[in-house]
Design an enzyme around this catalytic site. Structure first.
Site, short mmCIF file in Angstrom:
data_model
loop_
_atom_site.label_atom_id
_atom_site.label_comp_id
_atom_site.label_asym_id
_atom_site.label_seq_id
_atom_site.Cartn_x
_atom_site.Cartn_y
_atom_site.Cartn_z
CD GLU A 121 -2.95 -0.93 2.40
OE1 GLU A 121 -2.89 0.11 3.11
OE2 GLU A 121 -3.76 -1.83 2.60
CB CYS B 138 3.15 7.44 3.13
SG CYS B 138 3.66 6.27 4.40
CB CYS C 121 6.76 -5.77 8.42
SG CYS C 121 7.99 -4.97 9.49
CB CYS D 218 5.83 -3.34 16.08
SG CYS D 218 7.55 -2.88 15.70
CB CYS E 166 2.64 -2.74 13.67
SG CYS E 166 2.70 -2.51 11.88
N GLY F 114 6.61 -2.59 5.86
CA GLY F 114 8.00 -3.03 5.86
C GLY F 114 8.91 -2.17 6.71
CD GLU F 115 13.16 -1.10 9.91
OE1 GLU F 115 14.07 -0.35 9.49
OE2 GLU F 115 12.32 -0.74 10.78
CB SER G 209 10.07 5.24 9.15
OG SER G 209 9.62 4.75 10.39
CG HIS H 31 6.40 3.62 18.87
ND1 HIS H 31 5.83 4.78 18.42
CD2 HIS H 31 6.76 2.90 17.76
CE1 HIS H 31 5.82 4.78 17.09
NE2 HIS H 31 6.38 3.65 16.67
CG ASN I 276 -6.98 5.48 13.87
OD1 ASN I 276 -7.65 6.18 14.61
ND2 ASN I 276 -6.44 5.94 12.76
CB CYS J 176 -1.74 10.26 11.43
SG CYS J 176 -1.89 11.63 10.29
#
Length: 358
Positions: free
Chosen positions: A93, A106, A113, A117, A120, A160-161, A192, A217, A291, A334
């Site tokens: 996406e 973005c 991934c 986390c 996530c 993904g990372e 990121s 975080h 969210n 976001c």
């Protein structure tokens, strides 16, 4: 050539070498590169090349584009979420956001991934593969072609990372920054990471003036280990040390992303700890109203508490913002995104964690 090279993956210099192998002059490389980066849909659109050369390119190179599987447009703010599919069935996406300064994309760096986390939505999706530099680039080209708008800023915060796909990330940055291509300045690109320490240090030595965003975080190891498995490999003290090296080498300010999770990391005590942790650093903190995922234990912190957290950081000299939400009605808001249903040969559904920047 035994295996066809993807035109999206090739620099001008690599194209020159490949053209020489098939008996073509080097100067054609720049022409081909420019056509690719204009977002043409087929080799036949490269009209300043002869039909013979175009056929030769078809015979020796791969030029498969992303397919737009779905496109959702927010009725609230015009944010656009793209669901893309690659030729092998892998799905990712991307999100296009509008700001006063222009358009920001973005984008994703992997199909899936491996970081795990806990909060996530990408966690639990089967990891497909790394995206190549050219496949990452094609997200930008496809969005620009589809919308007819020039993208001026990029955040690599999608699925993904990025630092887990290090070599392809660097390739993408060099391609998208090339003067004969999109020529997007590296200072307009944010990368990121959840905190892969060796790669952060390695990136600091690349002399690439990108903005580094750290998905922090948590203010301490105890909280971070509960929600981010990567912290077991690279503790907060090691991560902060690597971040200080990055700022010293690059003179670039780091952004620390901090998802506000109710009753997990949003207490005043956490704010004081975070202030102490980041004291004196060249940095900025971006608080993210997450969210909640369906049936998830992690809930959004109330805005009043988020504002209190922000005031404590600012009182201690830490520049802080609360990330503006975009595309909430299309699950492109976001922070944490909810479920998006995609049907293809590989997935019944895919969840994503695509973050908009402020």
């Amino acid at each position: 050539m035994d295996k066809k090279q993807n035109l999206y993956d090739l620099t001008v210099e690599e194209l020159e070498e490949s053209l020489v192998v098939i008996g073509e002059p080097k100067y054609r490389a720049k022409q081909i590169f420019q056509w690719v980066h204009k977002g043409v849909l087929s080799i036949d659109e490269m009209t300043n090349l002869s039909k013979e050369l175009r056929q030769k390119i078809k015979d020796n190179f791969n030029f498969e584009k992303l397919k737009i599987q779905n496109k959702l447009v927010s009725k609230i703010d015009g944010t656009i979420k793209y669901i893309f599919e690659y030729a092998d069935g892998n799905v990712i996406e991307s999100v296009l956001m509008s700001y006063k300064h222009g358009f920001t994309a973005c984008i994703s760096s992997q199909a899936g991934c491996r970081m795990g986390c806990k909060f996530c939505a990408s966690t639990g999706i089967e990891f497909g593969r790394n995206l190549t530099g050219g496949e990452i680039l094609d997200q930008i080209l496809t969005i620009q072609k589809d919308e007819g708008k020039r993208i001026s800023n990029i955040v690599i915060m999608g699925i993904g990372e990025p630092l887990d796909n290090y070599d392809n990330l660097i390739k993408f940055l060099k391609l998208v920054n090339h003067k004969d291509g999109l020529n997007i300045g590296l200072r307009h690109i944010s990368v990121s990471t959840c905190g892969l320490v060796p790669e952060i240090i390695k990136l600091s030595k690349e002399n690439l003036q990108v903005t580094l965003s750290i998905s922090l975080h948590a203010p301490n190891n105890e909280i971070r280990e509960k929600i981010m498995p990567v912290n077991k490999a690279y503790s907060i003290d090691k991560l902060i040390e690597a971040c200080k090296i990055y700022t010293e080498v690059t003179s670039r300010r780091i952004t620390f992303e901090y998802a506000m999770i109710s009753d997990v990391n949003d207490s005043d005590q956490s704010a004081f700890e975070l202030s102490k942790l980041l004291k004196g650093m060249l940095c900025h903190v971006n608080l993210i109203p997450i969210n909640s995922i369906d049936k998830d234990e992690f809930k959004r912190t109330k805005m009043k508490k988020t504002e209190s957290f922000k005031r404590i950081l600012e009182k201690h000299g830490i520049e802080t913002t609360v990330r503006r939400e975009l595309g909430a009605d299309i699950n492109a808001a976001c922070g944490q995104l909810r479920k998006s249903r995609i049907r293809n040969d590989k997935y019944d559904k895919i969840d994503s964690d695509i973050c908009a920047t402020s």
